[in-house]
Motif scaffolding. Structure first.
Motif, short mmCIF file in Angstrom:
data_model
loop_
_atom_site.label_atom_id
_atom_site.label_comp_id
_atom_site.label_asym_id
_atom_site.label_seq_id
_atom_site.Cartn_x
_atom_site.Cartn_y
_atom_site.Cartn_z
N LYS A 1 0.83 -1.20 0.00
CA LYS A 1 0.00 0.00 0.00
C LYS A 1 0.87 1.25 0.00
O LYS A 1 0.68 2.17 0.79
CB LYS A 1 -0.94 -0.01 1.22
N ARG A 2 1.83 1.26 -0.88
CA ARG A 2 2.72 2.39 -1.07
C ARG A 2 2.89 2.62 -2.57
O ARG A 2 2.95 1.67 -3.35
CB ARG A 2 4.11 2.12 -0.46
N VAL A 3 2.97 3.87 -2.97
CA VAL A 3 3.34 4.21 -4.33
C VAL A 3 4.48 5.22 -4.22
O VAL A 3 4.46 6.10 -3.35
CB VAL A 3 2.15 4.78 -5.14
N SER A 45 -2.23 -3.17 -5.13
CA SER A 45 -2.45 -2.09 -4.17
C SER A 45 -3.73 -1.30 -4.44
O SER A 45 -4.19 -0.53 -3.60
CB SER A 45 -1.28 -1.11 -4.21
N GLY A 46 -4.31 -1.48 -5.64
CA GLY A 46 -5.46 -0.67 -6.04
C GLY A 46 -5.07 0.49 -6.93
O GLY A 46 -5.92 1.16 -7.51
N ARG A 71 -0.34 5.15 0.48
CA ARG A 71 0.51 6.27 0.88
C ARG A 71 1.52 6.59 -0.22
O ARG A 71 2.14 5.69 -0.80
CB ARG A 71 1.25 5.92 2.18
N VAL A 72 1.70 7.87 -0.51
CA VAL A 72 2.66 8.31 -1.52
C VAL A 72 3.98 8.66 -0.84
O VAL A 72 4.01 9.48 0.08
CB VAL A 72 2.12 9.53 -2.30
N ILE A 73 5.06 8.03 -1.30
CA ILE A 73 6.38 8.23 -0.72
C ILE A 73 7.31 8.83 -1.78
O ILE A 73 7.39 8.33 -2.91
CB ILE A 73 7.00 6.90 -0.23
N LYS A 74 8.04 9.90 -1.41
CA LYS A 74 8.98 10.52 -2.32
C LYS A 74 10.37 9.90 -2.15
O LYS A 74 10.88 9.81 -1.03
CB LYS A 74 9.07 12.03 -2.07
N LEU A 75 10.96 9.49 -3.27
CA LEU A 75 12.32 8.99 -3.25
C LEU A 75 13.27 10.11 -3.67
O LEU A 75 12.88 11.07 -4.33
CB LEU A 75 12.46 7.79 -4.19
N ALA A 76 14.54 9.97 -3.30
CA ALA A 76 15.52 11.01 -3.59
C ALA A 76 16.24 10.80 -4.91
O ALA A 76 16.64 11.75 -5.58
CB ALA A 76 16.55 11.08 -2.46
#
Length: 273
Positions: free
Chosen positions: A113-115, A147-148, A168-173
């Motif tokens: 459940k993460r993008v 995840s949908g 949940r939206v996660i920002k990568l570096a």
């Protein structure tokens, strides 16, 4: 080192110019493949040199077939993927080594459940464009099929992912680098093709009366977007100058694009019965 259990489908059509760099950057992923529009340049031979599978976009022997529905093609690519984790990448893009290692660490024990989004940096000729009206450009690219998260079927061009509220939206570096033509004429030609697909959808037969209401809404949104591009671009030039900013003629391209859609909307409103 073990390959990253993630699929990387790449849509191609005569993409030889930057494909070598693209495929080299994702060599640590376990499932990389092309979905090709029957290219006539060196695209297929480059893929074979890297032992990359190639699938046809459409069941046809016709050469050089352009995509008419990008969302549908992204969905087809997703269905061909061997793994549930999918990383979206174009043939004129490549990922930084730091991003590869970041993804490797994340997917070892990732919640589905993460993008994940990652910053995109444009390369135009010898210019690295770090500042523009839409920077930092953090588009969602890495997601789990269960995840949908899914591709919006309504978008023929400029396809987007639908992200449910519980994801949940996660920002990568780590960065994705994208080659963008610095030829204004070539870029406008590409824009015009996308506009033709948009116009085709807007004036497709059999639409309900709600289509007129949608045209009013689309006119307002695109008019505001055109103004927003101009306003934000002027701020960028004021703060950062022109050296690493999007060139003014390409800013006009984006404004032009939205104004053309405004014109289509007015045309639809005026001619709908």
């Amino acid at each position: 080192m073990e390959k990253i259990k993630c699929s990387v489908p790449i849509l191609t059509l005569n993409a030889a110019a930057h494909l070598e760099e693209c495929l080299t950057s994702v060599r640590d992923f376990a499932d990389v493949f092309l979905l090709d529009g029957n290219s006539t340049d060196a695209t297929i031979s480059i893929a074979r040199q890297h032992s990359i599978p190639v699938h046809r976009q459409v069941d046809s022997s016709e050469s050089n077939i352009k995509i008419s529905n990008f969302s549908a093609m992204r969905l087809k690519a997703e269905q061909l993927s061997r793994f549930d984790w999918v990383l979206g990448l174009d043939a004129d893009e490549f990922v930084s080594p730091s991003l590869v290692e970041e993804i490797r660490a994340i997917l070892n024990n990732a919640d589905i459940k993460r993008v994940f989004t990652m910053p995109k940096v444009a390369i135009m000729g010898q210019r690295i464009v770090r500042y523009s009206f839409n920077s930092p450009d953090h588009a969602p690219r890495l997601y789990h099929r269960q995840s949908g998260v899914k591709w919006k079927s309504s978008k023929l061009v400029h396809e987007k992912l639908y992200i449910p509220d519980d994801v949940r939206v996660i920002k990568l570096a780590g960065e994705v680098y994208s080659y963008v033509t610095d030829s204004y004429r070539a870029a406008v030609k590409k824009d015009n093709y996308y506009l033709s697909l948009t116009r085709q959808k807007m004036f497709a037969p059999g639409q309900s009366r709600l289509a007129k209401r949608a045209a009013f809404r689309s006119f307002g949104l695109n008019f505001l977007r055109a103004g927003n591009v101009l306003y934000k671009s002027l701020k960028v030039y004021w703060r950062h100058g022109f050296r690493h900013s999007l060139p003014p003629q390409h800013v006009w391209r984006y404004i032009r694009y939205h104004l053309f859609i405004c014109w289509y909307c007015l045309w639809k409103i005026a001619t709908y019965h």
